[in-house]
Write a protein that holds these residues in place. Structure first.
Motif, short mmCIF file in Angstrom:
data_model
loop_
_atom_site.label_atom_id
_atom_site.label_comp_id
_atom_site.label_asym_id
_atom_site.label_seq_id
_atom_site.Cartn_x
_atom_site.Cartn_y
_atom_site.Cartn_z
N THR A 68 10.90 12.65 5.13
CA THR A 68 9.89 11.61 5.19
C THR A 68 9.08 11.77 6.46
O THR A 68 9.63 11.84 7.55
CB THR A 68 10.56 10.22 5.19
N SER A 92 1.82 10.39 -3.97
CA SER A 92 2.80 10.15 -5.03
C SER A 92 4.20 10.04 -4.42
O SER A 92 4.48 10.57 -3.35
CB SER A 92 2.76 11.28 -6.04
N ARG A 93 5.07 9.36 -5.15
CA ARG A 93 6.46 9.21 -4.72
C ARG A 93 7.30 10.36 -5.28
O ARG A 93 6.97 10.92 -6.31
CB ARG A 93 7.03 7.91 -5.25
#
Length: 176
Positions: A74, A96-97
């Motif tokens: 992350t 986007s995830r």
């Protein structure tokens, strides 16, 4: 004391796996990152107040850093200028995830607006507004009507009349 070939082979395989992974990961040009643990990544460094922990990590590692939340890398940006720079130059990479198979099964293969990947489908489903409070009133009304009278009223022709009467009752209950 005999040492079996298997007991020598397993540690050697594990060592070569981690060595290969370490060498492969060391060639990337990544932002600074605090040391991580194998399974949980940097989750142990967030503590009970994550915003304060992130502030302390940003003071030590800079305004842009890489944290591993579990096994997911992350990118953390603690300054608005760095966040603007990242989102302007690499907006499609960060829009986007990550997809998790378990979530995909729960939300009908990522058809839910919250988990849909960025693209044409996501742009189409996000553009239609939904009145959530009205849907919750209809849903709770259906539950109460099925419990009290054994049938729903929202799907019928009389449902609109029933909802109109229900709205008038709520308005009268709220008045002095």
């Amino acid at each position: 004391m005999k040492i079996s070939m298997f007991s020598l082979l397993v540690p050697l395989l594990i060592f070569t796996f981690f060595l290969f992974k370490w060498l492969k990961g060391s060639k990337k040009n990544l932002p600074p990152s605090p040391p991580k643990l194998p399974m949980i990544g940097n989750l142990h460094q967030l503590g009970f107040l994550p915003h304060q922990s992130l502030k302390l990590l940003a003071e030590k590692y800079g305004s842009i850093m890489l944290l591993h939340l579990g096994s997911k890398p992350t990118l953390i940006s603690s300054s608005p200028t760095m966040a603007e720079m990242v989102l302007k130059t690499h907006d499609l990479n960060f829009s986007s995830r990550p997809k998790a198979n378990s979530v995909g099964r729960l939300v009908y293969n990522f058809k839910d607006p919250a988990f849909a990947p960025y693209g044409e489908y996501w742009r189409q489903i996000k553009s239609s507004p939904v009145n959530v409070s009205e849907l919750l009133v209809i849903f709770s009304n259906d539950i109460i009507c099925r419990m009290a009278m054994g049938r729903r009223h929202s799907g019928e022709k009389s449902g609109s009349k029933f909802m109109k009467t229900f709205d008038e009752c709520l308005e009268l209950l709220g008045a002095f």
